[in-house]
Design an enzyme around this catalytic site. Structure first.
Site, PDB file in Angstrom:
ATOM      1  CB  SER A  80       6.906   1.623  10.319  1.00 22.31           C
ATOM      2  OG  SER A  80       7.469   2.726  10.016  1.00 22.31           O
ATOM      3  CE1 TYR A  97       2.057   4.700  11.131  1.00 22.47           C
ATOM      4  CE2 TYR A  97       4.350   5.297  11.102  1.00 22.47           C
ATOM      5  CZ  TYR A  97       3.069   4.362  10.759  1.00 22.47           C
ATOM      6  OH  TYR A  97       3.639   3.715   9.422  1.00 22.47           O
TER       7      TYR A  97
END
Length: 283
Positions: A175, A188
């Protein structure tokens, strides 16, 4: 598409149901297929919706037979399977929790039992839970996020390696948050940073076996995880901070996976691609 996200309400469950989203993410490949993955077998986690669905469709249109892993979003998974079969492809559905090493072993065994081999493993499934402060991240949330997002990659690679031969591909979904951080997604973002390090290290470990390991680090993408994570106000603004001033669509991310899964990436391992709407990322 960015303004239209105002019609999509926040969902209550993770990782979200694509069938409930308005507007629907676009998953169909934009480029004409050319058979680049003919006779390949691929297993894609989180393949029921979002980026995973788009990757599964793109692989299938390029000639691959695919298996998709998902948690319990059966309606979405059946729709992915329907779309693939409608195009003349094959799609095996495997439901369960990738945070369980036993399930990961069984999932790989199911792929081998159905197709006889495995050529491409896509570790894509993930969860995220926004929190205002680090004190709000419970032990349960921390362990669940790490178990789903990064432990699962260890479990699946361990289970798949006996079946992977020279030329096989492992592709991990990282990400943009791994590179620029995220103050409201501490756990995350930490898992995504771990995925980058895992990708680079595993690539070095497997290079002598001619198994290629790479990653894709998307920016903001319109997927069920977004409507299952953020408030309606944040959904309306989602992706507008990018240079392109909009979120990406899953079908704009999938070509990166097709490239890494095929011979065009024969001289690449340990690398990360960045389809992120124009944000400049170092690394």
């Amino acid at each position: 598409m960015s303004d239209a996200t105002s019609a999509s309400p926040q969902q209550e469950q993770q990782p979200g149901i694509q069938a409930q989203m308005q507007p629907q993410p676009t998953s169909e490949p934009r480029a004409d297929p050319s058979g680049k993955m003919a006779r390949k077998i691929a297993f894609i986690t989180g393949g029921d919706s979002g980026i995973g669905r788009a990757v599964a469709l793109a692989f299938a249109k390029e000639g691959a037979r695919v298996a998709i892993g998902y948690y319990d979003e059966h309606e979405d998974a059946l729709e992915t399977q329907r779309l693939i079969v409608e195009e003349g492809g094959e799609c095996l559905l495997i439901a369960g929790d990738i945070g369980s090493e036993d399930f990961c072993r069984d999932a790989i065994k199911s792929v081998i039992a159905e197709y006889g081999r495995l050529d491409v493993l896509v570790n894509n499934a993930a969860q995220q839970y926004p929190t205002e402060n680090i004190e709000d991240i419970s032990q349960v949330q921390l362990e669940k996020t790490f178990r789903t997002n990064i432990f699962s990659m260890f479990y699946l690679v361990k289970a798949a390696l006996p079946y992977l031969t020279a030329g096989a591909r492992i592709i991990n979904t990282a990400s943009v948050t791994a590179y620029r951080g995220s103050p409201h997604l501490l756990d995350y973002a930490a898992t995504k940073g771990a995925i980058v390090a895992f990708t680079r290290s595993l690539a070095q470990k497997l290079v002598k076996r001619e198994i290629h390991v790479n990653a894709v680090a998307p920016g903001p993408v319109w997927t069920p995880l977004i409507s299952a994570t953020f408030s309606e106000e944040k959904i309306r603004k989602f992706g507008k901070e990018t240079p392109m001033e909009r979120p990406g669509q899953p079908d704009e991310i999938a070509p990166s996976y097709v490239f890494l899964a095929t011979e065009g990436a024969s001289y690449m391992t340990g690398q990360v691609l960045h389809p992120n709407g124009g944000e400049i990322i170092n690394g």
